[in-house]
Design a protein around this motif. Sequence first.
Motif, PDB file in Angstrom:
ATOM      1  N   TYR A 387      74.453  21.840  61.659  1.00 45.83           N
ATOM      2  CA  TYR A 387      75.210  22.228  60.467  1.00 45.83           C
ATOM      3  C   TYR A 387      75.722  20.995  59.724  1.00 45.83           C
ATOM      4  O   TYR A 387      75.895  19.924  60.305  1.00 45.83           O
ATOM      5  CB  TYR A 387      76.401  23.109  60.849  1.00 45.83           C
ATOM      6  N   ARG A 388      76.001  21.194  58.428  1.00 47.10           N
ATOM      7  CA  ARG A 388      76.604  20.153  57.599  1.00 47.10           C
ATOM      8  C   ARG A 388      77.899  20.691  56.988  1.00 47.10           C
ATOM      9  O   ARG A 388      77.926  21.825  56.485  1.00 47.10           O
ATOM     10  CB  ARG A 388      75.658  19.730  56.471  1.00 47.10           C
ATOM     11  N   THR A 390      80.469  19.667  54.035  1.00 54.44           N
ATOM     12  CA  THR A 390      80.640  18.781  52.893  1.00 54.44           C
ATOM     13  C   THR A 390      82.119  18.529  52.630  1.00 54.44           C
ATOM     14  O   THR A 390      82.996  19.141  53.252  1.00 54.44           O
ATOM     15  CB  THR A 390      79.975  19.388  51.645  1.00 54.44           C
ATOM     16  N   LYS A 394      82.581  23.157  52.703  1.00 54.53           N
ATOM     17  CA  LYS A 394      81.545  24.174  52.768  1.00 54.53           C
ATOM     18  C   LYS A 394      80.624  23.875  53.944  1.00 54.53           C
ATOM     19  O   LYS A 394      80.111  22.765  54.077  1.00 54.53           O
ATOM     20  CB  LYS A 394      80.745  24.194  51.468  1.00 54.53           C
ATOM     21  N   THR A 396      77.121  24.595  55.856  1.00 54.81           N
ATOM     22  CA  THR A 396      75.780  25.109  55.597  1.00 54.81           C
ATOM     23  C   THR A 396      74.878  24.825  56.788  1.00 54.81           C
ATOM     24  O   THR A 396      75.046  23.820  57.485  1.00 54.81           O
ATOM     25  CB  THR A 396      75.161  24.470  54.337  1.00 54.81           C
ATOM     26  N   GLU A 397      73.931  25.725  56.996  1.00 53.16           N
ATOM     27  CA  GLU A 397      72.916  25.525  58.030  1.00 53.16           C
ATOM     28  C   GLU A 397      71.928  24.490  57.515  1.00 53.16           C
ATOM     29  O   GLU A 397      71.291  24.664  56.493  1.00 53.16           O
ATOM     30  CB  GLU A 397      72.220  26.856  58.323  1.00 53.16           C
ATOM     31  N   PHE A 398      71.778  23.373  58.237  1.00 56.06           N
ATOM     32  CA  PHE A 398      71.022  22.237  57.745  1.00 56.06           C
ATOM     33  C   PHE A 398      69.624  22.151  58.369  1.00 56.06           C
ATOM     34  O   PHE A 398      68.621  22.062  57.679  1.00 56.06           O
ATOM     35  CB  PHE A 398      71.813  20.959  58.022  1.00 56.06           C
TER      36      PHE A 398
END
Length: 571
Positions: A387-388, A390, A394, A396-398
């Motif tokens: 995951y990331r 930011t 937020k 997000t699945e990376f």
Amino acid sequence: MSEPSEELAAMQHYLVCGTEDCQKNGQFYCNACHRPLCEQCRDEHLKSPKTKTHDIVLYRHRKQQLPVEKCELHPTRNVDMFCRECQIPLCSKCSTMEEHNGHKFDDLEEIYSEKYALWQGEFSKIQKYFLPTTQDLKSDIEEDVIQIKKIMESIRTSMKSEAESLKNLVDEVTSENIEHTHTMEKSLLKILKSQETTSDDYIAYLWKMSDEFQEYLSITNQKLLFSKTLKIQPIPETTKPVPPVFTAGRFNKNDVTKLLGKVNVPNTKPEKRKIQPMEAESTHMKSTEKQLEQSKEKSDMKQTLSLSSSVTKVRQYSVTGVVNARHVSVDKPGRLWVSDGIGNLVQTDLQGNLLQKIQTSGKEEGYHTATQDGDLIYTDRYKKVIYRITLDRKITEFIKTGDWTPLSVHSSRINGDLLVGMIIIGEAKVTRYSKAGKEIQNIQRDNQGQGLYKWPHYITENINGDICTSDYNKDAIVVVNKSGQHRFSYTGQGSEFIPYGICTDVLGHILVCDNTSNTVDLLDQDGGFLSVILSPQQGVKRPYGVCVDDENNLYVVQQWTKTVSVYMYLQ
């Protein structure tokens, strides 16, 4: 805080000065004497009438010393000259011989140094351009293989779907036609039934008439026969039914092909894969070179940067939201992330204020890392996803890692690549991803085909591109170069070594937590043990995680505590 022992302080020199009885840090190099010099000895060297003209440079910019080779004609002399006219190496005594009279000579060491630099440059091109570029092309090919398989499977699915649709239509039309035959048959049979009834009625009429005629014929009174008029009704007309005729459809294989469609290869010339010229380089390589140049400039600005004779604790603060600290990542904007052994991952500022908290599947491994952009990357061992997070928080699945369980992750300070330590049943590997999440490289086995890793639970990268992995089940630090070739393994200084957190610094040092001896060990770039940076003498117990920030401060987290301690060990 107590000062390190004199023995430890003595071990903390990275490169020893070559001057007799001098044990200071030899960060300079005399190309004439071919020996390292500390700052003080360098100054004295330049002041001495005998050596003031010597060329002294930073150690990493030194010229390579000419290998010793004895002259075949004069065995007591070393080959150290090069004859321009004869194009051969020779010794100084050879230069006085008659066949070399009037010839011009060059310093062979200068030529050797230039050739060495040239070959070093070619080697660098292989490492920094040819290998990464070819690996990128290979990755593109592998991606194309996956894409082609997906496309062909999609075509096959579409073909089956079309065929199934046609089959359904055929069944539907056939069913309607058969139903129509039943209707036609019923209508025809109804007509024939009506005709059959008419015939039955007429037959009954004839039998009746026959009986009447027979009765009249048996009457003796003949006058009655003459008075009756004989009249028989005509036979009713009936029609013969016209049966339906089946007209077979006219079609062939081509007609079916037109209905179902077919696969064609477009009349398009295959596009050549783009190979970035070495002069322009790829975006990936530009980023790498830029970062390496920045690192060099930074090192040049800090020519006197070296290991301090003592380690100083500059800060310590408690982290809210964790049960016990296991790993730490320093965020770019002056914040840091700390994780514990039960999945809590928290972000805090340098004053210890909790900024955000996330529940993860992470345990006792280095499963998160801060990027150059200030984002955080973390792994999920259960979902097999990276995951990331930011800056705007937020998530997000990376990256999805398939069947492999991701343990450790590190964001490269050289080019932004992600290095991920992974495991699967009976196997382990390190995978390199680009900043965009594209798989670039897999490192799993050495040149003999043996597995390099068993449980890579902490991972980092050195300034020369080496990938340094702390392997719990191997009881070793495993180091490979950027191409994935095994360089060395470090197994500690005692009888038992259990490595945990690992990081590197601007000088190329490797720092690793030894959970057995309760120390943080310092290694050189080639795996040589230099010193114990932190030990129980500094109040360190069970160190688990380490990292170094941009200001060269060392962050340490310890088992069973919620504190992060910050140390200064370079000067």
